[in-house]
Design a protein around this motif. Structure first.
Motif, PDB file in Angstrom:
ATOM      1  N   VAL A 166     -49.907  71.973  18.714  1.00 42.92           N
ATOM      2  CA  VAL A 166     -48.689  71.160  18.825  1.00 42.92           C
ATOM      3  C   VAL A 166     -47.473  72.081  18.722  1.00 42.92           C
ATOM      4  CG1 VAL A 166     -49.790  69.095  17.918  1.00 42.92           C
ATOM      5  CG2 VAL A 166     -48.641  70.682  16.347  1.00 42.92           C
ATOM      6  N   ALA A 167     -46.326  71.578  19.175  1.00 41.78           N
ATOM      7  CA  ALA A 167     -45.111  72.406  19.216  1.00 41.78           C
ATOM      8  C   ALA A 167     -44.762  72.962  17.837  1.00 41.78           C
ATOM      9  CB  ALA A 167     -43.950  71.600  19.784  1.00 41.78           C
ATOM     10  N   ASP A 168     -44.906  72.145  16.794  1.00 45.76           N
ATOM     11  CA  ASP A 168     -44.534  72.600  15.447  1.00 45.76           C
ATOM     12  C   ASP A 168     -45.347  73.816  15.011  1.00 45.76           C
ATOM     13  OD1 ASP A 168     -42.612  70.724  15.215  1.00 45.76           O
ATOM     14  OD2 ASP A 168     -43.726  69.386  13.881  1.00 45.76           O
ATOM     15  N   THR A 169     -46.591  73.887  15.437  1.00 46.07           N
ATOM     16  CA  THR A 169     -47.435  75.034  15.076  1.00 46.07           C
ATOM     17  C   THR A 169     -46.928  76.298  15.751  1.00 46.07           C
ATOM     18  OG1 THR A 169     -49.330  73.578  14.822  1.00 46.07           O
ATOM     19  CG2 THR A 169     -49.811  75.921  15.103  1.00 46.07           C
ATOM     20  N   ALA A 199     -41.817  73.619  22.151  1.00 45.21           N
ATOM     21  CA  ALA A 199     -41.557  74.578  21.069  1.00 45.21           C
ATOM     22  C   ALA A 199     -40.317  75.415  21.378  1.00 45.21           C
ATOM     23  CB  ALA A 199     -42.772  75.482  20.877  1.00 45.21           C
ATOM     24  N   LEU A 200     -40.173  75.808  22.630  1.00 50.85           N
ATOM     25  CA  LEU A 200     -39.012  76.624  23.010  1.00 50.85           C
ATOM     26  C   LEU A 200     -37.701  75.857  22.830  1.00 50.85           C
ATOM     27  CD1 LEU A 200     -40.505  78.325  26.163  1.00 50.85           C
ATOM     28  CD2 LEU A 200     -39.522  79.547  24.206  1.00 50.85           C
ATOM     29  N   ARG A 201     -37.744  74.555  23.067  1.00 41.37           N
ATOM     30  CA  ARG A 201     -36.524  73.745  22.889  1.00 41.37           C
ATOM     31  C   ARG A 201     -36.056  73.792  21.437  1.00 41.37           C
ATOM     32  NH1 ARG A 201     -35.850  71.100  27.602  1.00 41.37           N
ATOM     33  NH2 ARG A 201     -37.731  70.438  28.718  1.00 41.37           N
ATOM     34  N   ILE A 202     -36.988  73.985  20.515  1.00 39.07           N
ATOM     35  CA  ILE A 202     -36.636  74.101  19.090  1.00 39.07           C
ATOM     36  C   ILE A 202     -36.308  75.560  18.741  1.00 39.07           C
ATOM     37  CG2 ILE A 202     -37.517  73.811  16.727  1.00 39.07           C
ATOM     38  CD1 ILE A 202     -39.451  71.653  17.966  1.00 39.07           C
ATOM     39  N   LEU A 203     -37.151  76.453  19.240  1.00 40.07           N
ATOM     40  CA  LEU A 203     -37.043  77.859  18.832  1.00 40.07           C
ATOM     41  C   LEU A 203     -35.778  78.548  19.335  1.00 40.07           C
ATOM     42  CD1 LEU A 203     -40.704  79.104  19.330  1.00 40.07           C
ATOM     43  CD2 LEU A 203     -39.355  79.287  17.208  1.00 40.07           C
ATOM     44  N   ILE A 204     -35.429  78.326  20.594  1.00 41.06           N
ATOM     45  CA  ILE A 204     -34.295  79.083  21.157  1.00 41.06           C
ATOM     46  C   ILE A 204     -33.011  78.851  20.348  1.00 41.06           C
ATOM     47  CG2 ILE A 204     -32.795  79.366  23.164  1.00 41.06           C
ATOM     48  CD1 ILE A 204     -35.304  79.023  24.935  1.00 41.06           C
TER      49      ILE A 204
END
Ligand code: ZN
Length: 222
Positions: A166-169, A199-204
């Motif tokens: 999942v994205a959070d992981t 995940a990139l939408r959160i990480l960037i």
């Protein structure tokens, strides 16, 4: 203190402890004293996912490096043309995504040359970056790539997006392991559903807020 329970574990501990600089043939990171990091995307172009990633990178005004598979360039040239037009860097990831751990000169040379040619025919772009599929290679493959003036690029952080977490992981994995000079491994082509884009939408934005600067691999190594 770690105990060596078997030869294999001892060997693994030893290999992990070898400084990166000890093997200058393969590059895994840039300058740890800088705040520069490089997003890399393997296995594309993909007709949909590559474009979504390009949209996202454009939204934040950042550039990345795409290690493309020659065969996928033949199927989906448009996302690659768009990536080049937007100023992203392109790397060679073989023509058939062939693991190179048991291959030698002829196969490796053909895989590299055929990919080099289709990237050039499609975009007019010449790359000097090479990433062996799955990070798998032998000394012969390294020699062939370097004889063609390629720099062999692996990664600092494997996001393990290929395991379809999942994205959070993915976010947690990157957040825990990223540091200055990191090369982050993502994939823009996967047959199964991937949460890498979420995940990139959160990480960037998170990494930008922490002061990291996204650059291409060549810029990271300059
Ligand atoms: Zn790959």
């Amino acid at each position: 203190m770690k105990k060596c329970l078997s030869f294999l574990i001892c060997a693994a501990i030893f290999l992990q402890s070898v400084p990166v600089s000890a093997n200058s043939a393969v590059i895994r990171s840039g300058n740890p004293d800088s705040m520069k990091i490089a997003l890399t995307f393997d296995d594309g172009p993909h007709p949909y996912k590559t474009n979504v990633i390009l949209d996202l990178l454009e939204q934040y005004g950042i550039r990345a490096t795409f290690f493309v598979v020659g065969e996928n360039v033949s199927y989906y040239p448009e996302p690659l043309k768009r990536a080049v037009a937007l100023g992203h860097e392109i790397g060679n990831h073989t023509y058939h995504h062939t693991p190179l751990s048991s291959s030698c000169e002829k196969t490796v040379a053909e895989e590299i040359e055929k990919t080099e040619e289709i990237i050039f025919q499609t975009t007019g772009y010449r790359t000097t970056l090479f990433r062996p599929p799955e990070g798998s290679y032998n000394q012969c493959a390294l020699n062939v790539a370097q004889s063609k003036n390629y720099r062999v690029i692996l990664w600092t952080v494997d996001t393990r997006d290929w395991e379809n977490p999942v994205a959070d992981t993915i976010v947690s994995n990157v957040t825990a392991n990223v540091k200055g000079g990191s090369i982050l491994l993502f994939h823009d082509y996967m047959s199964k559903k991937s949460h890498a884009i979420d995940a990139l939408r959160i990480l960037i934005p998170n990494l930008l807020a922490k002061g990291y600067e996204f650059v291409t691999v060549s810029e990271l190594l300059a």
